[in-house]
Motif scaffolding. Structure first.
Motif: not given
Length: 251
Positions: A142, A144, A195, A197-199, A201, A209
């Motif tokens: 992920r 982030h 991975r 997030a949909r919107d 980082v 994206h």
């Protein structure tokens, strides 16, 4: 990537060229060594068992060694994976409406006498100008931010944000000089493997994206340019950012 609104250079062209150049070095020597080792393994197997086992061992040894050589970490693998990521990003960007967005791929920074770096993708459209890098990250991890740092899983990511921001600043300076006006460029990284997030980082001023969401992220921003302005900006970008392959393989 040809077609309406898309630059003449293809996504990942220079990365693919460098991969093929590195992969071609000593190719026949490597194959000969692999064949000798496979035959040796087969001979040993014949001595320990029946003849057909020796053939099977030799074939398996050859296949496993070839697979390892293709995917082992190193410059050759990095260039191949980089080219693949750029091509996938190019296919995603081709979904942008060509009536409102011009997409250029694999562009050299023309202010460098002998450019060693390139811009993977540049989008000039109604919603703005985007300097885009394609990057592969650890599969399934992920992406982030935490404590002002960028992470994939538990591993910190270094250098990517600064490189993307610098590329956008360079493009902005070139276009501002070319058009004698202030031009703003948004730095963006298209993420492959990890991975997101949909919107997306945000790290600093750089947007990250997932590849699947990049057309929506760009087209969904507010309109700030007219079609005429987009055409002028795209023409300036074509002049100041030549295809990287023209630099690597001048006529």
């Amino acid at each position: 990537m040809g077609g309406g609104g898309v630059g003449v250079s293809s996504a990942g062209a220079s990365a693919l060229y460098r991969y093929r150049a590195l992969a071609g070095e000593h190719r026949w020597e490597r194959r000969a060594v692999r064949a000798v080792l496979a035959c040796g393994a087969g001979v040993v197997a014949v001595g320990l068992s029946v003849w057909w086992v020796g053939i099977l061992v030799a074939v398996l040894f050859f296949a496993v060694h070839a697979t390892y050589a293709r995917y082992r970490p190193g410059p050759v693998t990095n260039w191949r994976r980089g080219a693949s990521a750029e091509r996938r990003t190019g296919r995603r960007l081709s979904r942008l409406d060509p009536a409102g967005f011009h997409v250029l791929h694999d562009r050299a920074f023309s202010d460098d006498p002998v450019p060693t770096t390139n811009l993977d993708h540049l989008v000039v459209g109604l919603s703005g100008i985007y300097a885009i890098a394609s990057r592969r990250f650890r599969w399934g991890a992920r992406l982030h931010t935490e404590q002002n740092r960028l992470w994939t899983g538990s591993r910190p990511v270094t250098g990517v944000t600064a490189a993307a921001a610098h590329a956008a600043e360079t493009v902005a300076a070139l276009l501002s000089e070319e058009l004698d006006q202030d031009v703003q460029v948004t730095p963006m990284v298209v993420v492959h493997g990890a991975r997101v997030a949909r919107d997306g980082v945000r790290h600093g001023r750089v947007l990250f994206h997932a590849a699947r969401s990049i057309p929506r992220a760009i087209a969904g921003e507010p309109v700030i340019y007219t079609s005429a302005q987009v055409a002028t900006l795209a023409a300036a970008a074509e002049r100041r950012l030549p295809p990287m392959m023209e630099i690597l393989l001048p006529e």
